[in-house]
Every structure is written in C-alpha cells, then in structure tokens.
Design a protein around this motif. Structure first.
Motif, short mmCIF file in Angstrom:
data_model
loop_
_atom_site.label_atom_id
_atom_site.label_comp_id
_atom_site.label_asym_id
_atom_site.label_seq_id
_atom_site.Cartn_x
_atom_site.Cartn_y
_atom_site.Cartn_z
N ASP A 76 0.84 -1.20 0.00
CA ASP A 76 0.00 0.00 0.00
C ASP A 76 0.87 1.24 0.00
N GLU A 77 1.89 1.20 0.87
CA GLU A 77 2.75 2.37 1.03
C GLU A 77 4.06 1.96 1.69
N VAL A 78 5.15 2.51 1.20
CA VAL A 78 6.43 2.40 1.90
C VAL A 78 6.46 3.55 2.90
N VAL A 79 6.41 3.23 4.18
CA VAL A 79 6.29 4.25 5.22
C VAL A 79 7.63 4.95 5.45
N GLN A 80 8.69 4.17 5.57
CA GLN A 80 10.01 4.73 5.81
C GLN A 80 11.07 3.69 5.49
N PHE A 81 12.30 4.15 5.32
CA PHE A 81 13.43 3.24 5.11
C PHE A 81 14.68 3.87 5.67
N SER A 82 15.60 3.00 6.08
CA SER A 82 16.84 3.49 6.66
C SER A 82 17.83 3.87 5.57
N GLU A 83 18.77 4.72 5.93
CA GLU A 83 19.84 5.07 5.00
C GLU A 83 20.62 3.80 4.67
N PRO A 84 20.81 3.49 3.39
CA PRO A 84 21.55 2.27 3.04
C PRO A 84 22.92 2.24 3.69
N SER A 85 23.29 1.06 4.18
CA SER A 85 24.59 0.90 4.83
C SER A 85 25.14 -0.47 4.51
N ASP A 86 26.44 -0.63 4.72
CA ASP A 86 27.09 -1.91 4.44
C ASP A 86 26.89 -2.87 5.61
N GLY A 87 26.59 -4.11 5.25
CA GLY A 87 26.44 -5.16 6.24
C GLY A 87 26.65 -6.51 5.62
N LEU A 88 27.54 -7.31 6.19
CA LEU A 88 27.85 -8.63 5.66
C LEU A 88 28.31 -8.56 4.20
N GLY A 89 29.00 -7.48 3.87
CA GLY A 89 29.54 -7.34 2.52
C GLY A 89 28.52 -6.89 1.50
N GLN A 90 27.31 -6.46 1.94
CA GLN A 90 26.27 -6.02 1.03
C GLN A 90 25.71 -4.69 1.50
N THR A 91 25.12 -3.94 0.57
CA THR A 91 24.44 -2.70 0.90
C THR A 91 22.98 -3.02 1.21
N MET A 92 22.53 -2.64 2.40
CA MET A 92 21.18 -3.00 2.83
C MET A 92 20.43 -1.79 3.38
N SER A 93 19.10 -1.93 3.37
CA SER A 93 18.24 -0.92 3.95
C SER A 93 17.06 -1.60 4.62
N ALA A 94 16.68 -1.10 5.80
CA ALA A 94 15.52 -1.63 6.52
C ALA A 94 14.29 -0.81 6.12
N VAL A 95 13.29 -1.50 5.59
CA VAL A 95 12.10 -0.82 5.06
C VAL A 95 10.87 -1.19 5.87
N THR A 96 10.09 -0.21 6.22
CA THR A 96 8.79 -0.42 6.86
C THR A 96 7.71 -0.07 5.84
N TYR A 97 6.74 -0.97 5.68
CA TYR A 97 5.71 -0.75 4.67
C TYR A 97 4.37 -1.29 5.16
N ALA A 106 10.90 -5.20 6.02
CA ALA A 106 11.69 -6.02 5.10
C ALA A 106 13.11 -5.47 5.05
N THR A 107 14.06 -6.39 4.92
CA THR A 107 15.45 -6.00 4.71
C THR A 107 15.75 -6.08 3.22
N MET A 108 16.06 -4.95 2.64
CA MET A 108 16.32 -4.88 1.20
C MET A 108 17.82 -4.89 0.93
N VAL A 109 18.20 -5.62 -0.10
CA VAL A 109 19.62 -5.76 -0.45
C VAL A 109 19.82 -5.21 -1.85
N LEU A 110 20.86 -4.40 -2.02
CA LEU A 110 21.16 -3.81 -3.32
C LEU A 110 21.93 -4.80 -4.19
N MET A 111 21.35 -5.14 -5.34
CA MET A 111 21.97 -6.02 -6.31
C MET A 111 22.44 -5.20 -7.50
N ASN A 112 23.05 -5.87 -8.49
CA ASN A 112 23.55 -5.16 -9.67
C ASN A 112 22.45 -4.44 -10.43
#
Length: 205
Positions: free
Chosen positions: A138-159, A194-200
């Motif tokens: 319905d809506e992405v309410v908020q998300f965290s600033e992307p940061s490195d974790g476990l060798g990947q760029t991730m963001s925590a999203v609330t929706y 949801a934890t989002m991971v940045l891919m290619n």
C-alpha cells in the motif's frame, strides 16, 4: 536546428534525472522490489492447533485421512471441521475410509482428496495448505539510510500491505469459521518490515 537539439538533450537529461535509477534508495524502488518478491510468493492458509491431529498422510500432501477419533480417543472435531470446510468450499472431495491397524479393527475416518480447484489453490505440490492471495504494498512508510552489512548494501524498510487476488472460496462462511486466523490474515493495510539488499540491477528482498 542546433537550438532544438540542445533543448531536446536538456529535456532528455531532466527526464532521466526525474526517473532515477533502479539502484536508488527510494520509496518507489522499494515498493517495486517488494511487490516483485510477493508476486510469486503466496500468502498461505495454515492449519491451526489441533487441526492436523489424527490426520494421516500430511507429510506427502493429499489425499489425507482424518481419523474419527484423535489420539486421546476423543472425537476429532477440530480436524474434521477444518477439512469439511475446505471440502464445502470445493477444494477437496471426501469419502469414508479405513486405516488398517495391525492386530486390531481398522480405524475409521474420512479421506480427503484434491479437486481441480484445490490443485490450483495449493501453496505448492505436496503441501496441504492453500494459497489465499499475495501481498501488495500500500505504502512504503520509511526506510533506513543504506549501509554496508555482511559485505552487502542494505536498507531496513517499513511498509503497509494488503493481500490481493483473494480467491472466492476464502470468503466462504464455513472456511472463515473453521480458520478464524483468516480474518486477521486478510486484514487490509497491515504493517510489515523487510530487509532490502542492493543487487547489480536494483533492490531485492
């Protein structure tokens, strides 16, 4: 002509900038990625406490046999109510059955098998659970600033989300009565994370 070309080039650049990249951390990109994930991941109607007690064959899917009595030799009411409701909704067929018992009288029960409608509604082959739709954001309410974790760029999203493409049988009164958790499962505008991971090629859930 040169002025026109320059104007078109500037306009194209502005459009591309407005559209952004699939790799950007944005509400629209996260919404698209979450919807893509759930497009192929259905919301299952799971059996509740006691509804699989005394049921033979659930480890390999249908057909299954629901014993007339549970392991405490009491009427197997919870299981019978659940499977009877699914049969009434057209997902299963039912018929009397017996379960051979070594050195004793065969146990009596009811055999439930899939109808064509039931096959189309299964979560997956070999399962006993049925799909009641899938999540749509319905809506992405908020998300965290992307940061490195476990060798990947991730963001925590609330929706927030609503389960869509709900089959007609999920509104059957007998099904709703046998599976009271279904009301909560299909409540609109529920909040999730949801934890989002940045891919290619962009973000992935």
């Amino acid at each position: 002509m040169k002025v026109l070309r320059l104007a078109l080039a500037i306009l194209s650049t502005a459009v591309l900038a407005a559209c952004g990249s699939a790799r950007d951390a944005s509400k629209s990109n996260f919404e698209a990625a979450i919807n893509k994930h759930f497009a192929d991941d259905c919301t299952p109607l799971s059996f509740g406490f006691g509804q699989l007690t005394g049921v033979k064959g659930t480890d390999h899917g249908y057909p299954v046999i629901v014993r007339d009595t549970n392991y405490a030799l009491q009427p197997n009411t919870a299981a019978r109510t659940a499977f009877d409701a699914l049969a009434k909704a057209g997902l299963l067929t039912s018929k009397p059955a017996q379960i051979p018992s070594s050195g004793q009288e065969p146990e009596t029960g009811t055999a439930y098998a899939l109808t064509e409608k039931g096959k189309q509604s299964l979560v997956k082959p070999g399962s006993v659970s049925f799909c009641v739709g899938h999540r749509r954001v319905d809506e992405v309410v908020q998300f965290s600033e992307p940061s490195d974790g476990l060798g990947q760029t991730m963001s925590a999203v609330t929706y927030t989300y609503t389960v869509v493409d709900v089959p007609e049988w999920a509104s059957d009164r007998a099904v709703r009565a046998a599976f009271p958790s279904l009301n909560q499962l299909l409540e609109p505008h529920q909040k999730a994370q949801a934890t989002m991971v940045l891919m290619n090629d962009g973000w992935s859930m």
